[in-house]
Scaffold this active site. Structure first.
Site, short mmCIF file in Angstrom:
data_model
loop_
_atom_site.label_atom_id
_atom_site.label_comp_id
_atom_site.label_asym_id
_atom_site.label_seq_id
_atom_site.Cartn_x
_atom_site.Cartn_y
_atom_site.Cartn_z
N GLY A 106 0.81 -1.21 0.00
CA GLY A 106 0.00 0.00 0.00
C GLY A 106 0.85 1.27 0.00
O GLY A 106 0.53 2.23 -0.70
N THR A 107 1.91 1.26 0.77
CA THR A 107 2.76 2.45 0.86
C THR A 107 3.37 2.77 -0.50
O THR A 107 3.34 3.92 -0.96
CB THR A 107 3.87 2.23 1.91
OG1 THR A 107 3.24 2.05 3.18
CG2 THR A 107 4.83 3.39 1.96
N ASN A 186 -8.28 4.25 8.18
CA ASN A 186 -7.78 3.08 8.92
C ASN A 186 -7.91 3.21 10.43
O ASN A 186 -7.93 2.21 11.13
CB ASN A 186 -6.32 2.81 8.54
CG ASN A 186 -5.46 4.05 8.59
OD1 ASN A 186 -5.81 5.09 8.03
ND2 ASN A 186 -4.35 3.97 9.26
N GLN A 214 -8.00 -0.05 3.13
CA GLN A 214 -8.90 -0.58 4.17
C GLN A 214 -10.21 -1.12 3.60
O GLN A 214 -10.98 -1.74 4.33
CB GLN A 214 -9.21 0.50 5.21
CG GLN A 214 -8.03 0.83 6.12
CD GLN A 214 -7.67 -0.31 7.08
OE1 GLN A 214 -8.50 -1.12 7.47
NE2 GLN A 214 -6.40 -0.37 7.47
N SER A 234 -3.51 -3.31 -0.70
CA SER A 234 -2.40 -4.06 -0.11
C SER A 234 -2.88 -5.44 0.37
O SER A 234 -3.89 -5.53 1.08
CB SER A 234 -1.85 -3.27 1.08
OG SER A 234 -0.85 -4.00 1.74
N ALA A 235 -2.15 -6.49 -0.01
CA ALA A 235 -2.61 -7.87 0.26
C ALA A 235 -2.73 -8.20 1.75
O ALA A 235 -3.64 -8.91 2.16
CB ALA A 235 -1.68 -8.87 -0.44
N HIS A 236 -1.79 -7.69 2.55
CA HIS A 236 -1.80 -8.14 3.96
C HIS A 236 -2.95 -7.54 4.77
O HIS A 236 -3.15 -7.90 5.93
CB HIS A 236 -0.45 -7.86 4.64
CG HIS A 236 -0.20 -6.44 5.06
ND1 HIS A 236 -0.42 -6.02 6.36
CD2 HIS A 236 0.26 -5.36 4.40
CE1 HIS A 236 -0.08 -4.74 6.46
NE2 HIS A 236 0.33 -4.32 5.28
N THR A 272 12.23 -7.79 -10.36
CA THR A 272 11.70 -9.15 -10.52
C THR A 272 10.44 -9.30 -9.68
O THR A 272 10.41 -8.89 -8.51
CB THR A 272 12.76 -10.18 -10.08
OG1 THR A 272 13.90 -9.99 -10.91
CG2 THR A 272 12.25 -11.60 -10.21
N CYS A 360 2.01 2.08 12.68
CA CYS A 360 3.29 2.68 12.31
C CYS A 360 3.68 3.83 13.21
O CYS A 360 4.83 4.21 13.28
CB CYS A 360 3.23 3.15 10.86
SG CYS A 360 1.59 3.63 10.35
C1 LIG Z 1 -1.91 -0.27 5.95
C2 LIG Z 1 -2.29 0.94 5.17
C3 LIG Z 1 -1.43 1.47 4.20
C4 LIG Z 1 -0.05 0.92 3.97
O1 LIG Z 1 -0.04 -0.33 3.35
P1 LIG Z 1 1.28 -1.25 3.48
O2 LIG Z 1 1.02 -2.38 2.53
O3 LIG Z 1 1.34 -1.71 4.90
O4 LIG Z 1 2.45 -0.42 3.08
C5 LIG Z 1 -1.85 2.55 3.47
N1 LIG Z 1 -3.07 3.09 3.67
C6 LIG Z 1 -3.93 2.62 4.58
C7 LIG Z 1 -5.27 3.23 4.73
C8 LIG Z 1 -3.56 1.53 5.37
O5 LIG Z 1 -4.43 1.07 6.29
#
Ligand SMILES: *Cc1c(COP(=O)(O)O)cnc(C)c1O
Length: 423
Positions: A106-107, A186, A214, A234-236, A272, A360
């Site tokens: 996501g970042t 978030n 989110q 973001s997958a996680h 890659t 964070c």
């Molecule tokens: C977690 C989050 C991110 C960052 O994503 P990462 O994959 O952890 O770098 C960005 N924006 C929001 C709203 C998030 O909750």
């Protein structure tokens, strides 16, 4: 290593074919992590990787380890898997596969969207509009751009954390090249009126980016319905692995790349591919699609039970964020006269993982920029906790919080009162 509660989870064996029953696995996890059943209520920070996702990823570490940029069959096999994931993401978004670029999360996607649009459109203008409650990956990208000569308007939010589309309309100038607003916050869970903002952006022909980290995989996200040109996920955050995500870039929208090297991702993002990660992301997307409707209902029920329970049992407590325009899994509550950090630590000792701010920045003792944006004082902004639910949250977890939290608050309040009366 043994004896440390955290390290014990690494003893868990990977699932074999007979053992993919998730309930059984969870029960084993409980048994193997000692006598105390820990409760995880910090799904907004990260989610565990679904066992079915792990299973899908595993072959791509050894049997199918090829580099997708290679022309031989090892490479082709990996390349096919990536394209398969790309189609799954596109289908979920109502996009086409060539509009999806895989990233490191996501970042990175937010940095790419904001800086990439800014640099691409430099000849047209230098003005960016964003909101006060964005994730730091957007806000700090904007700060960086300000130092490079761009000008940034930060739109305030109301006391529920809502951005007013009219204030965006008013902030637009002839120099505006980007509007970046998050789909849902978030920390407080407020869902922003992005489709209204999308209409405004389209009328003025301005690029519109949303941070959907989110929401993607949790609530419906369709790029045409929302009217967005760029979107980050973001997958996680939806039961996929960490360190992988994607950015959606609408056909015709051009942004400057900043990862230079090979020709990967149509030369828009060199490096890659994280093949196993991308395969896991694709599996997580399909799972999310299958589970979404049911999970939204279930989560909303658990959320509302927990909110109501806390507000009823803890005096001087108040819900942060919007009362109903909020994520189905988010609870953020201010509890007067108790520091969020102390609550988090006491909850942790009682076996519950939650958050006193975004993951964070909770190590720094800065108050949350989101709570400050709601109009809270620096002092009050410290008095909140976030409980975020997920697909492994059960009714008994909610009951456990409702059993434990009021006592913790009572104890912390009496010690802080005692301290205050000494001074
Ligand atoms: C977690 C989050 C991110 C960052 O994503 P990462 O994959 O952890 O770098 C960005 N924006 C929001 C709203 C998030 O909750």
């Amino acid at each position: 290593m043994r004896g440390n509660a955290l390290s014990q989870t690494s003893d868990i064996r990977l699932p074999d074919k007979k053992n993919l029953n998730r309930k059984a696995l969870l029960m084993r996890l409980e048994r193997e992590s000692g006598s105390m059943r820990r409760i995880y209520l910090d799904y907004a920070a990260t989610t565990p990787t679904d066992q079915l996702v792990i299973k899908e990823m595993l072959p791509y570490f050894f049997e199918r380890f090829g580099n997708p940029s290679s022309f031989h069959s090892h490479g082709q096999e990996a390349g096919k898997a990536i394209e398969d994931s790309r189609r799954k993401v596109a289908l979920m978004l109502g996009a086409t596969p060539d509009e999806i670029i895989f990233t490191g999360g996501g970042t990175e996607s937010n940095n790419f969207a904001v800086k990439g649009t800014a640099f691409k459109n430099m000849p047209l203008g230098n003005h960016i509009i964003t909101s006060a409650i964005e994730h730091h990956s957007v806000l700090n990208s904007c700060k960086f751009l300000e130092k490079q000569g761009f000008s940034v308007t930060v739109i305030p939010v109301d006391r529920y954390g809502m951005v007013d589309p009219n204030s965006i309309k008013k902030a637009i100038t002839n120099n505006t090249i980007l509007i970046s607003i998050m789909h849902a916050n978030n920390e407080i869970g407020t869902i922003e009126p992005v489709s209204e903002i999308g209409k405004i952006a389209k009328e003025r022909n301005i690029c519109f980016h949303i941070d959907a980290v989110q929401t993607f995989g949790h609530i419906p996200v369709n790029v045409d319905k929302l009217g967005v040109d760029l979107l980050s996920a973001s997958a996680h955050k939806f039961y996929g692995p960490k360190g992988v995500g994607f950015i959606y870039i609408r056909k015709g929208t051009e942004i400057t790349s900043f990862m230079h090297g090979g020709e990967q991702e149509n030369a828009r993002r060199a490096s890659t591919h994280n093949v196993a990660g991308i395969v896991g992301l694709g599996r997580a997307v399909v799972l999310a699609q299958e589970e979404m409707d049911e999970e939204i209902k279930r989560m909303t029920r658990l959320r509302d039970k927990l909110i109501e329970g806390i507000l009823n049992s803890v005096e001087n407590s108040e819900l942060n964020g919007h009362p109903y325009r909020r994520l189905p899994n988010n609870i953020n509550i201010s509890i007067r006269y108790v520091e969020g950090e102390s609550m988090l630590l006491s909850m942790d000792l009682a076996g519950i993982s939650c958050s006193a701010g975004p993951a964070c920045s909770s190590s720094a003792l800065e108050p949350s920029h989101v709570l400050l944006a709601l109009g809270k004082s620096h002092f009050n902004a410290h008095e909140s906790i976030r409980l975020s639910l997920g697909k492994y949250t059960e009714n008994r977890d909610i009951d456990a919080v409702l059993n434990i939290l009021p006592g913790i608050v009572k104890r912390l309040r009496s010690t802080s009162m005692a301290r205050n009366s000494e001074t």
